[in-house]
Enzyme design. Structure first.
Site, PDB file in Angstrom:
ATOM      1  N   ASP A 148     -55.588 -36.903  -5.932  1.00 28.62           N
ATOM      2  CA  ASP A 148     -55.982 -37.985  -5.044  1.00 28.62           C
ATOM      3  C   ASP A 148     -55.912 -37.558  -3.598  1.00 28.62           C
ATOM      4  OD1 ASP A 148     -56.503 -39.454  -7.417  1.00 28.62           O
ATOM      5  OD2 ASP A 148     -54.950 -40.609  -7.077  1.00 28.62           O
ATOM      6  N   THR A 161     -56.165 -34.394  -2.195  1.00 28.39           N
ATOM      7  CA  THR A 161     -57.401 -33.710  -1.643  1.00 28.39           C
ATOM      8  C   THR A 161     -58.482 -34.625  -1.503  1.00 28.39           C
ATOM      9  OG1 THR A 161     -56.038 -31.930  -2.824  1.00 28.39           O
ATOM     10  CG2 THR A 161     -58.416 -31.525  -2.470  1.00 28.39           C
ATOM     11  N   TYR A 162     -58.774 -35.333  -2.578  1.00 23.85           N
ATOM     12  CA  TYR A 162     -60.020 -36.153  -2.407  1.00 23.85           C
ATOM     13  C   TYR A 162     -60.020 -37.006  -1.287  1.00 23.85           C
ATOM     14  CZ  TYR A 162     -63.622 -39.590  -3.463  1.00 23.85           C
ATOM     15  OH  TYR A 162     -64.687 -40.434  -3.608  1.00 23.85           O
ATOM     16  N   ASP A 163     -58.953 -37.467  -0.887  1.00 21.16           N
ATOM     17  CA  ASP A 163     -58.950 -38.253   0.506  1.00 21.16           C
ATOM     18  C   ASP A 163     -59.230 -37.487   1.811  1.00 21.16           C
ATOM     19  OD1 ASP A 163     -58.382 -40.343  -0.901  1.00 21.16           O
ATOM     20  OD2 ASP A 163     -56.249 -40.460  -0.532  1.00 21.16           O
ATOM     21  N   SER A 171     -80.480 -62.259 -25.558  1.00 20.43           N
ATOM     22  CA  SER A 171     -79.106 -62.297 -25.942  1.00 20.43           C
ATOM     23  C   SER A 171     -79.107 -61.906 -27.495  1.00 20.43           C
ATOM     24  CB  SER A 171     -78.721 -63.668 -26.298  1.00 20.43           C
ATOM     25  OG  SER A 171     -79.716 -64.508 -26.984  1.00 20.43           O
ATOM     26  N   ILE A 172     -77.772 -61.707 -28.130  1.00 18.27           N
ATOM     27  CA  ILE A 172     -77.951 -61.037 -29.227  1.00 18.27           C
ATOM     28  C   ILE A 172     -77.054 -62.062 -30.255  1.00 18.27           C
ATOM     29  CG2 ILE A 172     -76.608 -59.307 -30.817  1.00 18.27           C
ATOM     30  CD1 ILE A 172     -76.314 -57.743 -28.263  1.00 18.27           C
ATOM     31  N   GLU A 216     -70.847 -50.147 -31.349  1.00 11.89           N
ATOM     32  CA  GLU A 216     -70.377 -50.063 -30.143  1.00 11.89           C
ATOM     33  C   GLU A 216     -69.250 -51.303 -30.127  1.00 11.89           C
ATOM     34  OE1 GLU A 216     -74.464 -48.344 -27.881  1.00 11.89           O
ATOM     35  OE2 GLU A 216     -73.581 -50.618 -27.588  1.00 11.89           O
ATOM     36  N   LYS A 240     -67.996 -54.512 -28.184  1.00 17.35           N
ATOM     37  CA  LYS A 240     -68.787 -55.594 -27.463  1.00 17.35           C
ATOM     38  C   LYS A 240     -67.881 -55.984 -26.421  1.00 17.35           C
ATOM     39  CE  LYS A 240     -70.929 -60.247 -27.852  1.00 17.35           C
ATOM     40  NZ  LYS A 240     -70.250 -60.752 -26.682  1.00 17.35           N
ATOM     41  N   ASP A 300     -66.185 -57.713 -23.072  1.00 17.96           N
ATOM     42  CA  ASP A 300     -66.210 -59.176 -22.668  1.00 17.96           C
ATOM     43  C   ASP A 300     -66.396 -58.788 -20.967  1.00 17.96           C
ATOM     44  OD1 ASP A 300     -66.165 -61.924 -22.445  1.00 17.96           O
ATOM     45  OD2 ASP A 300     -63.880 -61.803 -23.061  1.00 17.96           O
ATOM     46  N   GLU A 307     -72.375 -53.074 -18.395  1.00 17.56           N
ATOM     47  CA  GLU A 307     -71.474 -54.201 -18.514  1.00 17.56           C
ATOM     48  C   GLU A 307     -70.437 -53.974 -17.417  1.00 17.56           C
ATOM     49  OE1 GLU A 307     -70.555 -57.903 -21.007  1.00 17.56           O
ATOM     50  OE2 GLU A 307     -72.111 -56.353 -21.038  1.00 17.56           O
ATOM     51  N   TYR A 309     -75.288 -49.040 -21.817  1.00 12.51           N
ATOM     52  CA  TYR A 309     -75.371 -48.714 -23.324  1.00 12.51           C
ATOM     53  C   TYR A 309     -76.780 -48.750 -23.601  1.00 12.51           C
ATOM     54  CZ  TYR A 309     -74.522 -53.944 -22.392  1.00 12.51           C
ATOM     55  OH  TYR A 309     -74.701 -55.109 -22.187  1.00 12.51           O
ATOM     56  N   LYS A 318     -76.356 -51.865 -33.894  1.00 13.60           N
ATOM     57  CA  LYS A 318     -77.809 -51.705 -33.455  1.00 13.60           C
ATOM     58  C   LYS A 318     -78.375 -50.676 -34.454  1.00 13.60           C
ATOM     59  CE  LYS A 318     -76.435 -51.835 -28.369  1.00 13.60           C
ATOM     60  NZ  LYS A 318     -76.357 -50.780 -27.126  1.00 13.60           N
ATOM     61  N   LYS A 357     -68.061 -60.675 -34.271  1.00 10.89           N
ATOM     62  CA  LYS A 357     -67.095 -61.078 -33.424  1.00 10.89           C
ATOM     63  C   LYS A 357     -65.751 -60.866 -33.975  1.00 10.89           C
ATOM     64  CE  LYS A 357     -67.628 -62.855 -29.821  1.00 10.89           C
ATOM     65  NZ  LYS A 357     -68.071 -64.204 -29.426  1.00 10.89           N
ATOM     66  N   CYS A 410     -35.468 -61.914  -1.693  1.00 13.81           N
ATOM     67  CA  CYS A 410     -36.780 -62.619  -1.735  1.00 13.81           C
ATOM     68  C   CYS A 410     -37.680 -61.438  -1.731  1.00 13.81           C
ATOM     69  CB  CYS A 410     -36.875 -63.665  -0.538  1.00 13.81           C
ATOM     70  SG  CYS A 410     -38.528 -64.087  -0.447  1.00 13.81           S
ATOM     71  N   CYS A 450     -39.835 -61.713   1.910  1.00 10.49           N
ATOM     72  CA  CYS A 450     -39.129 -61.445   3.175  1.00 10.49           C
ATOM     73  C   CYS A 450     -37.805 -60.571   3.050  1.00 10.49           C
ATOM     74  CB  CYS A 450     -38.988 -62.686   3.905  1.00 10.49           C
ATOM     75  SG  CYS A 450     -37.709 -63.563   3.293  1.00 10.49           S
ATOM     76  N   CYS A 458     -35.014 -69.027  -1.612  1.00 10.38           N
ATOM     77  CA  CYS A 458     -34.946 -67.929  -0.560  1.00 10.38           C
ATOM     78  C   CYS A 458     -34.289 -68.575   0.773  1.00 10.38           C
ATOM     79  CB  CYS A 458     -36.413 -67.534  -0.441  1.00 10.38           C
ATOM     80  SG  CYS A 458     -36.650 -66.544   1.269  1.00 10.38           S
ATOM     81  N   CYS A 507     -39.733 -66.580   6.460  1.00 10.44           N
ATOM     82  CA  CYS A 507     -40.134 -66.073   5.104  1.00 10.44           C
ATOM     83  C   CYS A 507     -41.759 -66.387   5.454  1.00 10.44           C
ATOM     84  CB  CYS A 507     -39.477 -66.532   4.102  1.00 10.44           C
ATOM     85  SG  CYS A 507     -40.167 -66.045   2.633  1.00 10.44           S
TER      86      CYS A 507
END
Length: 701
Positions: A58, A60-62, A106-107, A142, A144, A146, A201, A253, A319, A343, A434, A437, A450, A456
């Site tokens: 990460d 190196t990417y930065d 829809s399905i 596949e 499903k 959400d 999705e 998909y 499918k 489902k 706390c 703070c 606290c 705070c």
């Protein structure tokens, strides 16, 4: 677009992290380096977000990203398709509506195996009628997801637009938001079609959802109920930078539209392979099966690992694999005939604690909150439950990772009823300091507080909300959203900052203007000399409400006298007693609270003193509220009636006896008076009313 080979691009494999100073490059060299850096960063995004197989660290990417930003800025090479332009963008006024390239229908779905087998029988019958051999086609299965379904359109490999599903024929234009999600490429890879519309999705991974909800709870904000709600709330943000700051992901998909010299893939299995070649993320859990029995077995196997997945699914999608067969099967007005969702059963009250965070209230009380894997409780999705206090944690013996049973008190407030299965033998260790703070935590029996007081940040934020509320000084125009806006702008960190707000700075804020800014400043000015009882109530002193504050004001007469009073002296005041007296003295002895009160005074805040026992108690039992411009200051009016035994508060409620109005009165207080059947006195009639008590109005100097 064809990606440069690793050997042709020095920033892909083992890239350098030290660069020549930008000013030593000429325009041609800069353009070459920018081109290579863009190609490399796109490749690294693909390896990290799509393949989950990063080539570089990460850090190196930065460094590569920072170098690209510096070159684009120095040589004026910024372009809309650069990776540096992914994050940001101007806020939108509203979401436009755009039509889909093809209907996003829809399905049909069910959790009953008999319905799944009925789908298979219908499909076989229709395929035979269409001239296909059902036995040779099979299914692709596949998970499903959400999440939020959307269409993404590419022209000549460039992302040109994206829309939510909407009504299936048109949806909200979320192109600016989608461009902030790093797993969605702005450019397709390799040899790609001239025109491509794909369905995917957008979702929030579980680990990102937990961390984001934890941050929200610690800030005192309501957490999202589940990852889908978090995704929906994010993707429709009008400010694209909000999307960039939240951990969204996307899986693709389906191909919705395809135009190219090369033919479209003939099966869903081939489509999935092509999607991945073009740089679009697909899920690796999909499988091709020959029969519906294979699909049912797949659903059962996925159900067993459902909790281990880093995204929410609520079933599987079955499918028909052959795309020509799918076209033959067609669709009804609302759903496609070539797919079916099998489902999972809804989750019940048993779930796992993913984290425990501690909220700090305006009086310093610390409340532990359990963050949960979302679970259905009484038909409502629950993602957090209160643990009340440290004593409750000890009683339950609960810790992060434990499996617990969640109930809803009065079918409303979620709470943990019992630990069903321990993850470890330990109980959650309540923090000794706390989390906001760093101040020490004071314990009072099963409760924790606290000790940071108004110093705070968490207490200060909530104290500001209370201070301006109807239960405080009732400063109109400062609702929760306005306060949050001012805090985000760095204008309102502490209570004294309220009195430092300047008209010009307020007028520049979104949703405000010159008139609104003038109104806010006028309200603040009117709150510089509050009645003593209102000020005491507004300070968020534990256990001190309006009635107790009025008693304290009448007994001691000034803020200094109350702050200097002993516990015994305070205990003698009606409605106080030893416990409340201790809380009052603790509040005023706190150095942070002392500093805030002193700062308020330096900003010109001067709570009115109350003359003690010099005017009698003719108005005892009555409560007045004043609004508008009177012949005396509002604070003087409040102090005057308090001297005669009455209560004077800043807001109208069912306990108010009379609302007294001067010139240009606030409409809200009048509306509240009407709603609570409170008599309204113009100032002239108020004087007549007081004369019946042998009290002269207006008060003399």
């Amino acid at each position: 677009m064809t990606m440069a080979s690793d050997s042709a691009n020095p920033y892909i494999q083992d890239p350098p992290t030290e660069f020549d100073p930008v000013e030593t490059l000429d325009q041609t060299a800069a353009e070459t380096q920018v081109r290579l850096l863009r190609e490399a960063i796109r490749e690294h995004d693909y390896r990290y977000y799509v393949k989950a197989d990063p080539l570089i660290a990460d850090r190196t990417y930065d460094l590569l990203f920072t170098r690209l930003e510096a070159l684009e800025d120095e040589f004026d090479l910024v372009s809309p398709d650069s990776p540096t332009q992914r994050v940001g963008g101007e806020p939108l006024d509203e979401l436009e509506t755009i039509e889909h390239t093809a209907p996003m229908l829809s399905i049909d779905q069910s959790g009953d195996e008999a319905d799944v087998r009925a789908f298979d029988e219908r499909t076989h019958r229709r395929l035979q009628d269409g001239g296909f051999d059902p036995a040779s086609i099979g299914y692709v299965c596949e998970p499903k997801f959400d999440g939020i379904s959307l269409e993404v359109v590419y022209e000549d490999g460039d992302l040109v637009r994206a829309a939510t599903r909407g009504d299936g024929y048109k949806g909200d234009d979320v192109t600016a938001q989608i461009k902030q999600i790093r797993s969605i490429p702005r450019k397709l890879r390799g040899t790609h079609p001239a025109f491509l519309a794909v369905r995917g999705e957008v979702l929030m991974p579980k680990d990102g959802f937990r961390e984001h909800n934890k941050d929200r709870v610690e800030r005192g904000e309501e957490p999202f109920a589940n990852p889908r709600n978090a995704t929906a709330g994010t993707i429709r943000q009008l400010d694209p930078s909000v999307v960039a700051d939240r951990p969204l992901d996307c899986y693709f998909y389906d191909i919705m539209a395809y135009e190219d010299e090369t033919p479209r893939p003939e099966t869903h299995s081939e489509e999935r392979s092509k999607l991945q070649q073009w740089g679009l993320k697909i899920d690796d859990k999909a499988e091709r099966v020959d029969t519906i029995d294979g699909a049912i077995d797949y659903r059962n196997r996925i159900g067993e690992i459902r909790e281990d997945l880093n995204y929410e699914i609520d079933g599987i999608v079955i499918k028909v694999n052959n795309t020509a067969a799918c076209e033959s099967l067609g669709a009804t007005a609302r759903s496609i005939r070539w797919a079916f969702a099998y489902k999972f059963p809804a989750r019940t009250e048993v779930t796992q604690i993913t984290d425990i965070v501690v909220q700090v209230g305006r009086t310093g009380r610390m409340t532990p909150v359990a963050l949960l894997d979302p679970v259905q409780v009484g038909g409502v999705t629950v993602s957090r439950a209160t643990l009340h206090n440290p004593g409750e944690i000890d009683s339950l013996g609960v810790n992060i990772g434990d499996t617990v049973r969640v109930l809803r008190a009065g079918d409303v407030i979620p709470y943990i009823d019992e630990v069903v299965e321990k993850h470890t033998d330990d109980t959650f260790a309540f923090p000794a300091t706390c989390p906001i703070c760093g101040s020490d935590v004071d314990r009072d029996g099963p409760l924790a507080f606290c000790s940071g007081g108004l110093g705070c940040d968490a207490q200060a934020a909530r104290a500001i909300e209370h201070y301006v509320s109807r239960g405080g000084l009732d400063i109109e125009g400062f609702g929760a959203e306005r306060i949050a806006q001012l805090r985000d702008a760095g204008l309102l960190e502490t209570l004294p900052d309220l009195y430092r707000l300047e008209r010009d700075a307020l007028a520049e804020l979104e949703g405000l203007g010159d008139k609104s800014a003038d109104n806010l400043v006028s309200e603040i000015e009117a709150a510089r000399e509050p009645s003593l009882s209102d000020f005491l109530t507004a300070l968020s002193i534990p256990e001190v409400g309006s009635s107790t504050a009025a008693n304290l004001a009448r007994e001691f007469g000034s803020l200094t006298a109350i702050a200097d009073a002993t516990e015994d002296e305070l205990s003698a005041v009606p409605d106080v007693g030893p416990v409340v007296a201790t809380k009052i003295t603790t509040f005023f002895e706190n150095p942070e609270n002392q500093a805030v009160i002193e700062e308020l005074r330096s900003c010109g805040v001067a709570p009115q003193t109350v003359a003690i026992d010099d005017a009698g108690d003719a108005l005892t039992g009555l409560t007045f509220v004043f609004t508008g411009s009177l012949s005396v200051s509002r604070s003087d009016a409040q102090s005057y009636v308090e001297q005669h035994g009455a209560n004077a508060t800043g807001s109208v409620s069912g306990n108010t006896d009379y609302l007294v109005i001067g010139d240009n009165p606030g409409q809200r207080k009048q509306d509240d008076a009407d709603a609570n059947d409170v008599p309204i006195f113009p100032e002239s009639e108020f004087g007549d009313f007081l004369s019946d008590y042998d009290i002269v109005w207006p008060p003399s100097e």
